[in-house]
Design an enzyme around this catalytic site. Structure first.
Site, short mmCIF file in Angstrom:
data_model
loop_
_atom_site.label_atom_id
_atom_site.label_comp_id
_atom_site.label_asym_id
_atom_site.label_seq_id
_atom_site.Cartn_x
_atom_site.Cartn_y
_atom_site.Cartn_z
CE1 TYR A 1 -3.09 2.99 0.50
CE2 TYR A 1 -3.81 2.01 2.56
CZ TYR A 1 -3.93 2.99 1.60
OH TYR A 1 -4.90 3.96 1.73
CE LYS B 1 -5.91 1.46 -1.03
NZ LYS B 1 -6.52 1.38 0.32
#
Length: 305
Positions: free
Chosen positions: A136, A164
């Site tokens: 992320y 992400k």
């Protein structure tokens, strides 16, 4: 293990009762709505999931309950946001014990690690598990940028499979795709760039407003991927005022209000968060009311060729 890191993956909210306990009944209603809409995975324990306020036992319960609800149809991914490498490795172990099929990993929390420390943190956690991992990358909210050179170092870990992408720099999708090709899947993590990111080659969308509007989110993504841009854009233009509720410090309260409006959630949050009041609440309520009143009729997005 492997995950197809594609499609719409909701970062689901955690449902609480009026007594501040897990509301598994309403949680089940929301998860079933996500599955019915055609999402590709469920992500637990993110910012929207109020993970920082959950006990370890509550996280276990949510993972086990979600695994039971999805019945193996889609992966269950748990977010890891820990302060220590030891804590991250333990969280990965617990995730596997509870039946999770993948991990989403933030850099170390609180301490602003340098590039070498961040890469080592990710590597040591990845090497401790066989669960697939999505890194992320959200330097705006979490203070650490995962650069392309850092990702390059992480490619020795075969289970690091996706990113992400939440830098808000949409050109970073092209940079990652150019550098890594099919080795890394890219999922946008910014609702207000959902369509734009898909058109730039993002493989998926880790979404927020999908918690309240699962069908509309999936429709935008699937239409865009099928090249039916005009139809996707029409829905997206309707959707944008709602999607902007995701880019706010009060995104949890905003999205939970929207879930109430679509009958798949409650407004209960865990303190120190509190439900919105006053002018702020009126503003959000007006956006949601307008969205519901003008909610579009969707094409058969599940059966596109």
């Amino acid at each position: 293990m492997s995950i197809s890191w594609t499609g719409v993956m909701p970062a689901v909210t955690t449902k609480f009762t009026d007594k501040d306990e897990l509301d598994l009944d309403m949680f089940s209603i929301n998860i079933k709505a996500q599955i019915d809409a055609g999402v590709s995975g469920i992500i637990l324990g993110g910012t929207l999931g109020e993970a920082s306020t959950l006990t370890y036992e509550e996280k276990r319960v949510l993972m086990k309950e979600t695994v039971k609800l999805v019945e193996g149809k889609i992966p269950v991914i748990i977010n890891i946001a820990e302060q220590t490498t030891k804590g991250a490795i333990h969280a990965a172990e617990v995730a596997k014990e509870c039946g999770a099929t993948g991990l989403m990993m933030l850099p170390p929390m609180r301490y602003k690690a340098n590039d070498h420390e961040t890469v080592t943190y990710f590597k040591e956690t990845a090497n401790s598990t066989d669960l697939p991992i999505m890194i992320y990358n959200n330097p705006i909210d979490y203070g650490i940028m995962v650069t392309l050179d850092m990702l390059d170092e992480l490619m020795v870990c075969e289970n690091i499979q996706a990113v992400k992408e939440s830098t808000r720099d949409i050109s970073n999708i092209t940079r990652i795709k150019t550098r890594f090709g099919d080795r890394l899947n890219v999922l946008t993590g910014v609702d207000t760039l959902g369509l734009e990111s898909t058109l730039m080659g993002a493989d998926g969308w880790v979404a927020g407003l999908v918690c309240a509007f699962p069908a509309e989110t999936c429709a935008v993504f699937e239409l865009a991927r099928a090249g039916r841009i005009k139809e996707a854009l029409e829905i997206y233009r309707w959707f944008l005022p709602l999607l902007e509720l995701d880019i706010s410090p009060q995104l949890v309260q905003n999205i939970k209000m929207a879930e109430v409006a679509t009958d798949i959630g409650t407004e209960n949050v865990r303190a120190p968060r509190l439900p919105l009041i006053g002018k702020e609440r009126d503003k959000v309520a007006a956006i949601i009311k307008q969205g519901i009143a003008t909610r579009p009729t969707l094409p058969d997005y599940k059966n596109l060729t």
